[in-house]
Design a protein around this motif. Structure first.
Motif, mmCIF file in Angstrom:
data_model
loop_
_atom_site.group_PDB
_atom_site.id
_atom_site.type_symbol
_atom_site.label_atom_id
_atom_site.label_comp_id
_atom_site.label_asym_id
_atom_site.label_seq_id
_atom_site.Cartn_x
_atom_site.Cartn_y
_atom_site.Cartn_z
ATOM 1 N N LEU A 234 -2.647 7.917 9.765
ATOM 2 C CA LEU A 234 -1.661 7.032 9.137
ATOM 3 C C LEU A 234 -1.238 5.936 10.116
ATOM 4 O O LEU A 234 -1.115 6.183 11.317
ATOM 5 C CB LEU A 234 -0.449 7.836 8.680
ATOM 6 N N PRO A 235 -0.982 4.719 9.599
ATOM 7 C CA PRO A 235 -0.598 3.610 10.477
ATOM 8 C C PRO A 235 0.829 3.740 11.012
ATOM 9 O O PRO A 235 1.679 4.377 10.391
ATOM 10 C CB PRO A 235 -0.733 2.381 9.571
ATOM 11 N N ASP A 236 1.078 3.109 12.164
ATOM 12 C CA ASP A 236 2.419 3.103 12.754
ATOM 13 C C ASP A 236 3.370 2.186 12.001
ATOM 14 O O ASP A 236 4.576 2.391 12.018
ATOM 15 C CB ASP A 236 2.354 2.672 14.221
ATOM 16 N N GLN A 237 2.825 1.167 11.349
ATOM 17 C CA GLN A 237 3.600 0.226 10.551
ATOM 18 C C GLN A 237 3.058 0.239 9.132
ATOM 19 O O GLN A 237 1.844 0.249 8.944
ATOM 20 C CB GLN A 237 3.471 -1.199 11.111
ATOM 21 N N LEU A 238 3.948 0.214 8.155
ATOM 22 C CA LEU A 238 3.512 0.232 6.755
ATOM 23 C C LEU A 238 4.565 -0.482 5.910
ATOM 24 O O LEU A 238 5.741 -0.126 5.947
ATOM 25 C CB LEU A 238 3.328 1.674 6.283
ATOM 26 N N GLY A 239 4.132 -1.493 5.175
ATOM 27 C CA GLY A 239 5.055 -2.228 4.313
ATOM 28 C C GLY A 239 6.150 -2.945 5.078
ATOM 29 O O GLY A 239 7.223 -3.192 4.533
ATOM 30 N N GLY A 240 5.899 -3.266 6.348
ATOM 31 C CA GLY A 240 6.907 -3.917 7.180
ATOM 32 C C GLY A 240 7.880 -2.948 7.826
ATOM 33 O O GLY A 240 8.865 -3.364 8.429
ATOM 34 N N THR B 238 9.043 -4.173 -1.917
ATOM 35 C CA THR B 238 7.984 -3.767 -0.990
ATOM 36 C C THR B 238 6.638 -4.060 -1.632
ATOM 37 O O THR B 238 6.407 -3.720 -2.785
ATOM 38 C CB THR B 238 8.097 -2.268 -0.649
ATOM 39 N N ASP B 239 5.760 -4.717 -0.880
ATOM 40 C CA ASP B 239 4.444 -5.119 -1.376
ATOM 41 C C ASP B 239 3.549 -3.889 -1.537
ATOM 42 O O ASP B 239 2.955 -3.412 -0.574
ATOM 43 C CB ASP B 239 3.825 -6.134 -0.419
ATOM 44 N N ALA B 240 3.465 -3.387 -2.758
ATOM 45 C CA ALA B 240 2.690 -2.168 -3.031
ATOM 46 C C ALA B 240 1.221 -2.350 -2.684
ATOM 47 O O ALA B 240 0.598 -1.449 -2.113
ATOM 48 C CB ALA B 240 2.844 -1.761 -4.494
ATOM 49 N N ALA B 241 0.651 -3.507 -3.012
ATOM 50 C CA ALA B 241 -0.767 -3.748 -2.720
ATOM 51 C C ALA B 241 -1.036 -3.675 -1.226
ATOM 52 O O ALA B 241 -2.030 -3.081 -0.796
ATOM 53 C CB ALA B 241 -1.201 -5.095 -3.285
ATOM 54 N N ALA B 242 -0.148 -4.248 -0.421
ATOM 55 C CA ALA B 242 -0.324 -4.213 1.035
ATOM 56 C C ALA B 242 -0.208 -2.779 1.563
ATOM 57 O O ALA B 242 -0.978 -2.367 2.439
ATOM 58 C CB ALA B 242 0.700 -5.123 1.712
ATOM 59 N N VAL B 243 0.744 -2.012 1.037
ATOM 60 C CA VAL B 243 0.924 -0.623 1.474
ATOM 61 C C VAL B 243 -0.315 0.206 1.130
ATOM 62 O O VAL B 243 -0.873 0.909 1.972
ATOM 63 C CB VAL B 243 2.188 0.001 0.835
ATOM 64 N N LEU B 244 -0.763 0.128 -0.127
ATOM 65 C CA LEU B 244 -1.912 0.926 -0.560
ATOM 66 C C LEU B 244 -3.179 0.506 0.181
ATOM 67 O O LEU B 244 -3.998 1.355 0.561
ATOM 68 C CB LEU B 244 -2.097 0.810 -2.075
ATOM 69 N N SER B 245 -3.338 -0.782 0.416
ATOM 70 C CA SER B 245 -4.507 -1.269 1.147
ATOM 71 C C SER B 245 -4.496 -0.754 2.589
ATOM 72 O O SER B 245 -5.533 -0.340 3.107
ATOM 73 C CB SER B 245 -4.520 -2.796 1.127
ATOM 74 N N ALA B 246 -3.332 -0.762 3.224
ATOM 75 C CA ALA B 246 -3.216 -0.274 4.603
ATOM 76 C C ALA B 246 -3.479 1.228 4.692
ATOM 77 O O ALA B 246 -3.934 1.728 5.728
ATOM 78 C CB ALA B 246 -1.836 -0.604 5.158
#
Length: 157
Positions: free
Chosen positions: A50-56, A130-138
């Motif tokens: 999992l990333p350290d940053q997600l959705g800002g 929150t940008d759902a597309a950015a979160v799911l893509s990440a």
């Protein structure tokens, strides 16, 4: 005269323990629960990537098996969830098939679950902005480690 200090010491220790427990759980405004199928090797892999940053938001908690939260519960990811019920529109984001779902509770504005992967991954977003597309893509690189059992195209036919 002999004075017994064990009672007050026990009380002080109990109060300290309660304060520590409440500080660890109550201040965040959200709770993470262990998903029902989180003990799988696949979920261990996902949570390890999992990333350290997600959705800002910065990763805030990953101390619950199969769950992680960013910000103050602004983004929550659960690995080890059952597959969503049929009927949602399936879409690809970040190389992963997702289905939008009705929010699970009043603290969730948007909710998504993987389609055709076992164990399932569920994403909860607290805010509509929150940008759902950015979160799911990440999340795609981590979630893709779970084998696809049934892609969207098969689910929609």
């Amino acid at each position: 005269m002999t004075r017994n200090i064990h009672g007050p010491l026990r009380l002080a220790a109990a109060l300290t323990a309660c304060t520590a427990l409440l500080a660890g759980c109550g201040g965040s405004g959200y709770n993470l629960s262990t998903p029902p199928f989180s003990g799988s090797r696949a979920c261990d892999t996902v949570t390890g990537e999992l990333p350290d940053q997600l959705g800002g938001f910065a990763l805030a908690r990953s101390d619950v098996t199969g769950a992680a939260a960013w910000g103050d519960g602004d983004v929550i990811v659960y690995c080890g969830m059952p597959e969503p019920e049929a009927g949602g529109d399936c879409f690809d984001e970040g190389g992963v098939d997702w289905v939008a779902q009705p929010p699970a509770d009043d603290r969730t504005a948007k909710m998504f679950s993987t389609q055709g992967r076992d164990p399932g991954v569920q994403v909860r977003l607290r805010n509509e902005t929150t940008d759902a597309a950015a979160v799911l893509s990440a999340l795609g690189p981590a979630v893709k480690s779970i084998e696809v059992r049934e892609p969207c195209a098969a689910a929609e036919s």
